[in-house]
Design a protein around this motif. Structure first.
Motif, PDB file in Angstrom:
ATOM      1  N   MET A   1       0.809  -1.212   0.000  1.00 47.82           N
ATOM      2  CA  MET A   1       0.000   0.000   0.000  1.00 47.82           C
ATOM      3  C   MET A   1       0.845   1.266   0.000  1.00 47.82           C
ATOM      4  SD  MET A   1      -3.275  -0.892   2.399  1.00 47.82           S
ATOM      5  CE  MET A   1      -4.420  -2.185   1.923  1.00 47.82           C
ATOM      6  N   GLN A   2       1.955   1.260   0.744  1.00 46.09           N
ATOM      7  CA  GLN A   2       2.790   2.450   0.788  1.00 46.09           C
ATOM      8  C   GLN A   2       3.376   2.761  -0.589  1.00 46.09           C
ATOM      9  OE1 GLN A   2       3.077   4.503   3.239  1.00 46.09           O
ATOM     10  NE2 GLN A   2       1.905   3.304   4.714  1.00 46.09           N
ATOM     11  N   LYS A   3       3.812   1.724  -1.299  1.00 47.64           N
ATOM     12  CA  LYS A   3       4.378   1.937  -2.639  1.00 47.64           C
ATOM     13  C   LYS A   3       3.292   2.228  -3.664  1.00 47.64           C
ATOM     14  CE  LYS A   3       8.362   0.704  -0.904  1.00 47.64           C
ATOM     15  NZ  LYS A   3       7.893   0.205   0.389  1.00 47.64           N
ATOM     16  N   PHE A   4       2.110   1.607  -3.451  1.00 47.70           N
ATOM     17  CA  PHE A   4       1.036   1.774  -4.422  1.00 47.70           C
ATOM     18  C   PHE A   4       0.523   3.207  -4.450  1.00 47.70           C
ATOM     19  CE2 PHE A   4      -3.471   1.428  -5.707  1.00 47.70           C
ATOM     20  CZ  PHE A   4      -3.289   0.880  -6.957  1.00 47.70           C
ATOM     21  N   ARG A   5       0.623   3.920  -3.318  1.00 48.08           N
ATOM     22  CA  ARG A   5       0.153   5.297  -3.279  1.00 48.08           C
ATOM     23  C   ARG A   5       0.951   6.189  -4.234  1.00 48.08           C
ATOM     24  NH1 ARG A   5      -0.085   4.454   2.512  1.00 48.08           N
ATOM     25  NH2 ARG A   5      -2.238   4.279   3.211  1.00 48.08           N
ATOM     26  N   ARG A   6       2.202   5.810  -4.533  1.00 49.99           N
ATOM     27  CA  ARG A   6       3.035   6.652  -5.392  1.00 49.99           C
ATOM     28  C   ARG A   6       2.675   6.525  -6.864  1.00 49.99           C
ATOM     29  NH1 ARG A   6       8.685   4.486  -3.018  1.00 49.99           N
ATOM     30  NH2 ARG A   6       8.079   4.420  -0.822  1.00 49.99           N
ATOM     31  N   ILE A   7       2.150   5.373  -7.242  1.00 46.72           N
ATOM     32  CA  ILE A   7       1.817   5.174  -8.650  1.00 46.72           C
ATOM     33  C   ILE A   7       0.328   5.350  -8.905  1.00 46.72           C
ATOM     34  CG2 ILE A   7       3.748   3.586  -8.949  1.00 46.72           C
ATOM     35  CD1 ILE A   7       1.653   1.291  -8.899  1.00 46.72           C
ATOM     36  N   SER A   8      -0.422   5.753  -7.896  1.00 45.89           N
ATOM     37  CA  SER A   8      -1.870   5.867  -8.054  1.00 45.89           C
ATOM     38  C   SER A   8      -2.349   7.220  -7.570  1.00 45.89           C
ATOM     39  CB  SER A   8      -2.586   4.756  -7.254  1.00 45.89           C
ATOM     40  OG  SER A   8      -2.343   4.906  -5.870  1.00 45.89           O
ATOM     41  N   GLY A   9      -3.569   7.555  -7.941  1.00 43.05           N
ATOM     42  CA  GLY A   9      -4.247   8.754  -7.473  1.00 43.05           C
ATOM     43  C   GLY A   9      -5.657   8.392  -7.039  1.00 43.05           C
ATOM     44  N   TYR A  10      -6.115   9.046  -5.976  1.00 40.54           N
ATOM     45  CA  TYR A  10      -7.444   8.746  -5.425  1.00 40.54           C
ATOM     46  C   TYR A  10      -8.224  10.052  -5.303  1.00 40.54           C
ATOM     47  CZ  TYR A  10     -11.061   7.093  -2.215  1.00 40.54           C
ATOM     48  OH  TYR A  10     -12.260   6.787  -1.638  1.00 40.54           O
ATOM     49  N   VAL A  11      -9.326  10.151  -6.022  1.00 38.28           N
ATOM     50  CA  VAL A  11     -10.174  11.336  -6.022  1.00 38.28           C
ATOM     51  C   VAL A  11     -11.440  11.008  -5.247  1.00 38.28           C
ATOM     52  CG1 VAL A  11     -11.360  13.051  -7.434  1.00 38.28           C
ATOM     53  CG2 VAL A  11      -9.255  11.998  -8.276  1.00 38.28           C
ATOM     54  N   MET A  12     -11.622  11.678  -4.113  1.00 39.37           N
ATOM     55  CA  MET A  12     -12.803  11.431  -3.298  1.00 39.37           C
ATOM     56  C   MET A  12     -14.031  12.111  -3.880  1.00 39.37           C
ATOM     57  SD  MET A  12     -11.287  11.736   0.566  1.00 39.37           S
ATOM     58  CE  MET A  12      -9.854  10.785   1.077  1.00 39.37           C
ATOM     59  N   GLN A  13     -15.166  11.768  -3.307  1.00 39.98           N
ATOM     60  CA  GLN A  13     -16.433  12.288  -3.829  1.00 39.98           C
ATOM     61  C   GLN A  13     -16.573  13.783  -3.604  1.00 39.98           C
ATOM     62  OE1 GLN A  13     -19.828  10.151  -2.419  1.00 39.98           O
ATOM     63  NE2 GLN A  13     -21.319  11.508  -3.361  1.00 39.98           N
ATOM     64  N   ASP A  14     -16.155  14.249  -2.427  1.00 41.60           N
ATOM     65  CA  ASP A  14     -16.242  15.674  -2.142  1.00 41.60           C
ATOM     66  C   ASP A  14     -14.923  16.352  -2.498  1.00 41.60           C
ATOM     67  OD1 ASP A  14     -15.093  14.143  -0.107  1.00 41.60           O
ATOM     68  OD2 ASP A  14     -15.281  15.781   1.340  1.00 41.60           O
ATOM     69  N   ASP A  15     -15.010  17.562  -3.023  1.00 41.43           N
ATOM     70  CA  ASP A  15     -13.835  18.304  -3.436  1.00 41.43           C
ATOM     71  C   ASP A  15     -13.201  18.992  -2.230  1.00 41.43           C
ATOM     72  OD1 ASP A  15     -14.369  17.655  -6.128  1.00 41.43           O
ATOM     73  OD2 ASP A  15     -15.818  19.285  -6.242  1.00 41.43           O
ATOM     74  N   ALA A  16     -11.883  19.045  -2.228  1.00 44.14           N
ATOM     75  CA  ALA A  16     -11.133  19.735  -1.175  1.00 44.14           C
ATOM     76  C   ALA A  16     -10.126  20.655  -1.846  1.00 44.14           C
ATOM     77  CB  ALA A  16     -10.440  18.736  -0.257  1.00 44.14           C
TER      78      ALA A  16
END
Length: 712
Positions: free
Chosen positions: A169-184
Motif C-alpha cells: 500500500m505504501q508503494k502503491f500510493r506513489r503510482i496511483s491517485g485517489y479522487v474522493m467524492q467531495d472536493d477539497a
C-alpha cells in the motif's frame, strides 16, 4: 464506447455550442475507432464536412493533443476473494455499571462482525475504465478505499495483486491517485495555481519549474480547463468555476504526477447530465491515450455514459452480482426472461432489480416485471428467480463474450518493473525534501491569507480601532495611586483582547484541516512541513497586527517614554499573539467544527485569565490549582508587561504619597510588592516562546496521530 468489429463504430449524438459570436448550434457525432487511437467529430453543415480529430481532443475540444510525459509501465489490478468486515459495538447506555462491565467482557469474547465486502473478485486493466455500481450501501466506496490503500482489508494481502504481485500500500500510493467524492480545494486560488501547487508538491524538485508549468498547461488542455485557467475555484461566497469544472480540477490535482492507476469515488455525483458526460469522456480519453488503469464508482449513470465504460462491477450487500461488460449483463438478463424498457438502461434496470431483491425478505424477484412477452397470469410465466439465478446465468452469448475478452492481448504486466521500483524506492517516501515542501506550502498559505480580504480588513480595522479606542479611554493616565491602578487594568485588558481576538484564526485552521487530511493521505507532503510553513507565514502577519495595535495605544495611554520600553512592549505583544495562534492551532487539530472549537477556546482563555494571578495571588491559590497558574497564557505576558513598564519609569515619578519631597511608592516598589523581579522579563518572554513551540508540537502530534490512524 464498445467496438462492434473492424471498421465499425458506435455513434453518439451530442449538442455542441457554437462560438460566442453566434447563437446557432450544430449537431455533431462522436465516433470511436476500434483501434482506440482516434475519435472523429463529423457534422454536415451547408455541405461542409469537419475533419477527424484525435481522442484527446474530445474532452477539451482542442485543436491538437496535449503533450504529456510517457510512462513505460502499466499496471493491472486483480482482486481475488477480497473481504472487509467491521466489528459491531452494542450500546450500553441504559445498563448499570455491572451490566456494562459484563457487556464489555462479552463483547471482547464474541466480537460480532459485519461484512461490508465479501469475496469480491474483479480485474481492472490498463487503458480501460472499470465502473463499480450498486445501490447505496452496496460497498462501492469501501472497495475503492481498500484499493486506494486507505483501509486494510480483512482478507490476506494476496487478495489484491498489482501486475501479479501482492499490493504494497505504501508503494502503491506513489503510482496511483485517489479522487474522493467531495472536493477539497482552496477557494481563493485559481485553477492554474491549484494545479501548479500540486505539481510543485507531487513532482520531485529535480524536475525544472519550466517543465512543471508546461505539464500544468498540457493537463489543463486535456481536462478542458484552459478557458478558466485564471478563474478562482470559489465557494458559497466567492464566485468561481462551475461544478463540472471544479470536479475536473480535483481530478487534475491527483493526475498531475501522471499516476498509472486512478481511482475515483463517484466523479459524476452532483453534476448535470452534460457535465457528467464531459467528465467520463475525459476519463476515457485519459485511460486510452495514457494507458492508465481507471476505477470509478458510479450511481445511476445515463446511457451515453455507459457507452464510455469498458467493464462494470455490480455489487449488492458487499458481494459481486456481475463482473464484466454490459453486453454480458444484458445477455444474462435476457436469458432469465427479462427485457430492459426503452427508457431505462441495462445497468439502471439491474440496480433496481437488486434493490427490489434486497427489500424482499425472501430474496426473490417476481417475474411479473418486464418478462419477455409475458403478462401476469400467463401460463408461460417463468419461475421465481433468486438473486444468484437472475444475474449469474450463463447463456450462450455470455460464453462468447467471455471468450473474446480472454482472447484479447493483455498489456505488459511489468511485474519485474514494479518489484524493482519497490526495492529502489524503499527509502523514499515523498517527492521533495522538507525544506522544499515548507517553501511551497508557505507560499500557498501566504496567498490564501492575502486574498482573504475579509480577514485582512477585519483584523486591520480591529487592530487600529482597538488601539485608538483603548488609547482614548486610558489617555494620559498619569501616575499616583490612580495611575498605578489604571496601568494594571490597561495591561490586563490588553492581554484579554489580544488572546481572545486570536480565535479568528480558528475557521482558517478548520478549513485547511480537510485539505490537509486529503493531501497528506496522498503522500503529497509531510505533516511537519505543513506545521512549520503555517507557523512561518503567521509570523509577519501577526507582527503587522501587533504594530497596528501598539503604535497608537502606547503613546496615547502615556506609558514609559523610553524607546527600549516601547520596542519590548511591541515584542511582547507579538510573542503573545504567536503563542495564542499556536494554541488555536492545537485546538483546531482535534476539533471538528467551529462551535466546539469556540467553546473550548473560550473556556480555556477564561481559565488562563482566572489563574494568572491578577484576581487571586499564587500564595492564596489552592495547591491543586497551581498547575493551571504556571501554564496560564496570561501570567507570563502580564508579568512581563508590568516589569517592562515599572522598570523604565523615571525615578522622580511617584505612585504613592509624597512626604518632604520623598516618594514612598516608586515603580521598583510596586514590582517588589507584586513579587516580580526585573531580571525575569526575558525569562518570561522565553517561556512564552516555549509555549508557542509546545503548542505547535502538540498540534503536529495530533495531526500525525490522526493521519496514522486513518492509514491503519
Amino acid at each position: 464506447m464498445a467496438c462492434l468489429g473492424k471498421g465499425k463504430f458506435r455513434e453518439m449524438e451530442t449538442e455542441k455550442k457554437a462560438t460566442q459570436t453566434t447563437n446557432t448550434t450544430t449537431r455533431s457525432k462522436i465516433v470511436c475507432c476500434c483501434s482506440g487511437e482516434c475519435t472523429g467529430v463529423t457534422s454536415k453543415d451547408s455541405g461542409r464536412l469537419y475533419p477527424y480529430i484525435k481522442a484527446s481532443q474530445v474532452a477539451g475540444g482542442l485543436p491538437s493533443p496535449s503533450p504529456s510525459p510517457s510512462r513505460s509501465t502499466s499496471y493491472e489490478i486483480e482482486v481475488r476473494n477480497l473481504s472487509y468486515k467491521i466489528v459491531k459495538i452494542e450500546g450500553t447506555s441504559k445498563k448499570g455499571m455491572l451490566q456494562s462491565v459484563r457487556a464489555e467482557a462479552a463483547r471482547y469474547r464474541s466480537k460480532p462482525s459485519h461484512y461490508l465486502l465479501k469475496h469480491v473478485t474483479c480485474t481492472a486493466r490498463p487503458g480501460e475504465i472499470l465502473a463499480v455500481a450498486g445501490q447505496s450501501g452496496a460497498g462501492k466506496s469501501t472497495l475503492l478505499e481498500v484499493l486506494a490503500g486507505r483501509i486494510q482489508p480483512s482478507s490476506p494481502s494476496s487478495s489484491i495483486l498489482v501486475n501479479g504481485l501482492p499490493m504494497d500500500m505504501q508503494k502503491f500510493r506513489r503510482i496511483s491517485g485517489y479522487v474522493m467524492q467531495d472536493d477539497a480545494l482552496f477557494p481563493v486560488l485559481t485553477v492554474r495555481e491549484t494545479l501548479l501547487y500540486s505539481a510543485r508538491l507531487r513532482l520531485p524538485s529535480s524536475v525544472p519549474m519550466k517543465e512543471k508549468v508546461i505539464r500544468v498547461k498540457a493537463l489543463m488542455n486535456e481536462l478542458g480547463l484552459s478557458h478558466v485557467a485564471n478563474t478562482r475555484i470559489g465557494n458559497e461566497t466567492i464566485r468561481g468555476v462551475s461544478g463540472g469544472e471544479r470536479r475536473r480540477v480535483s481530478i487534475g490535482v491527483d493526475v498531475i504526477h501522471d499516476p498509472a492507476v486512478l481511482i475515483l469515488d463517484e466523479p459524476t455525483s452532483g453534476l448535470d447530465s452534460a457535465a457528467a458526460l464531459h467528465v467520463v469522456a475525459m476519463l476515457r480519453t485519459m485511460a486510452v491515450s495514457h494507458n492508465r488503469t481507471i476505477i470509478l464508482s458510479i450511481h445511476q449513470p445515463g446511457y451515453r455514459i455507459l457507452q464510455l465504460i469498458h467493464s462494470v462491477l455490480l455489487l449488492a450487500r458487499g458481494s459481486v452480482v456481475h463482473n464484466g461488460p454490459l453486453e454480458l449483463l444484458s445477455s444474462r438478463l435476457a436469458a432469465a426472461g427479462h427485457i430492459v424498457p426503452p427508457q431505462v438502461n441495462v445497468l439502471e434496470y439491474a440496480i433496481d432489480a437488486v434493490d427490489s431483491l434486497n427489500s424482499d425478505e425472501s430474496g426473490i424477484i417476481f417475474p411479473t416485471i418486464n418478462v419477455v412477452g409475458k403478462q401476469q397470469g400467463s401460463s408461460n410465466i417463468l419461475p421465481e428467480l433468486t438473486l444468484k439465478e437472475l444475474f449469474q446465468l450463463e447463456p450462450s452469448l455470455a460464453h462468447e463474450y467471455a471468450a473474446s475478452s480472454n482472447s484479447s492481448p493483455s498489456p505488459d504486466r511489468g511485474g519485474d518493473d514494479l518489484e524493482q521500483q519497490q526495492k529502489s524506492d524503499s527509502s523514499v517516501t515523498f517527492a521533495n525534501s522538507s525544506a522544499t515542501e515548507v517553501m511551497v506550502l508557505a507560499h500557498r498559505f501566504a496567498i490564501n491569507i492575502i486574498r482573504s480580504r475579509q480577514l485582512l480588513i477585519a483584523r486591520t480595522v480591529q487592530g487600529i480601532a482597538a488601539g485608538l479606542g483603548l488609547g482614548s479611554i486610558f489617555i494620559k493616565m498619569g501616575y499616583g495611586t490612580r495611575g498605578a491602578s489604571e496601568r494594571a487594568g490597561f495591561l490586563a485588558f490588553t492581554l484579554t483582547f489580544l488572546l481572545t481576538s486570536s480565535i479568528e484564526a480558528l475557521p482558517i485552521f478548520l478549513e485547511e484541516s480537510h485539505i490537509l487530511a486529503r493531501e497528506t493521505s496522498r503522500g503529497a507532503y509531510r505533516v511537519w512541513s505543513y506545521v512549520v510553513a503555517n507557523t512561518i507565514v503567521f509570523f509577519p502577519f501577526l507582527f503587522f497586527l501587533a504594530t497596528l495595535f501598539t503604535v497608537p495605544v502606547y503613546w496615547l495611554v502615556g506609558l514609559s517614554s523610553n524607546y527600549h520600553a516601547f520596542l519590548f512592549f511591541l515584542l511582547t505583544v507579538w510573542i503573545t499573539l504567536i503563542a495564542a495562534n499556536s494554541f488555536i492551532a492545537f485546538i483546531s487539530s482535534f476539533v471538528t467544527d467551529f462551535i466546539l472549537g469556540n467553546s473550548l477556546v473560550t473556556g480555556f482563555m477564561g481559565a488562563f485569565f482566572l489563574f494568572s494571578g491578577y484576581f487571586i495571588s499564587k500564595e492564596n491559590m489552592p495547591k491543586y490549582w497551581l498547575l493551571m497558574h504556571y501554564t496560564s497564557l496570561f501570567k507570563y505576558p502580564l508579568d512581563t508587561l508590568l516589569i517592562n513598564e515599572y522598570t523604565h519609569i523615571k525615578a522622580h515619578e511617584c505612585f504613592g504619597p509624597v512626604y518632604v519631597d520623598k516618594c514612598f511608592l516608586t515603580g521598583p516598589d510596586i514590582l517588589l510588592d507584586l513579587g516580580l523581579n526585573k531580571e525575569n522579563k526575558w525569562v518570561n518572554l522565553c517561556i512564552m516562546v516555549g509555549f508557542a513551540i509546545a503548542y505547535r508540537l502538540l498540534c503536529y502530534a495530533v495531526l500525525q496521530f490522526k493521519l496514522l490512524r486513518r492509514r491503519r
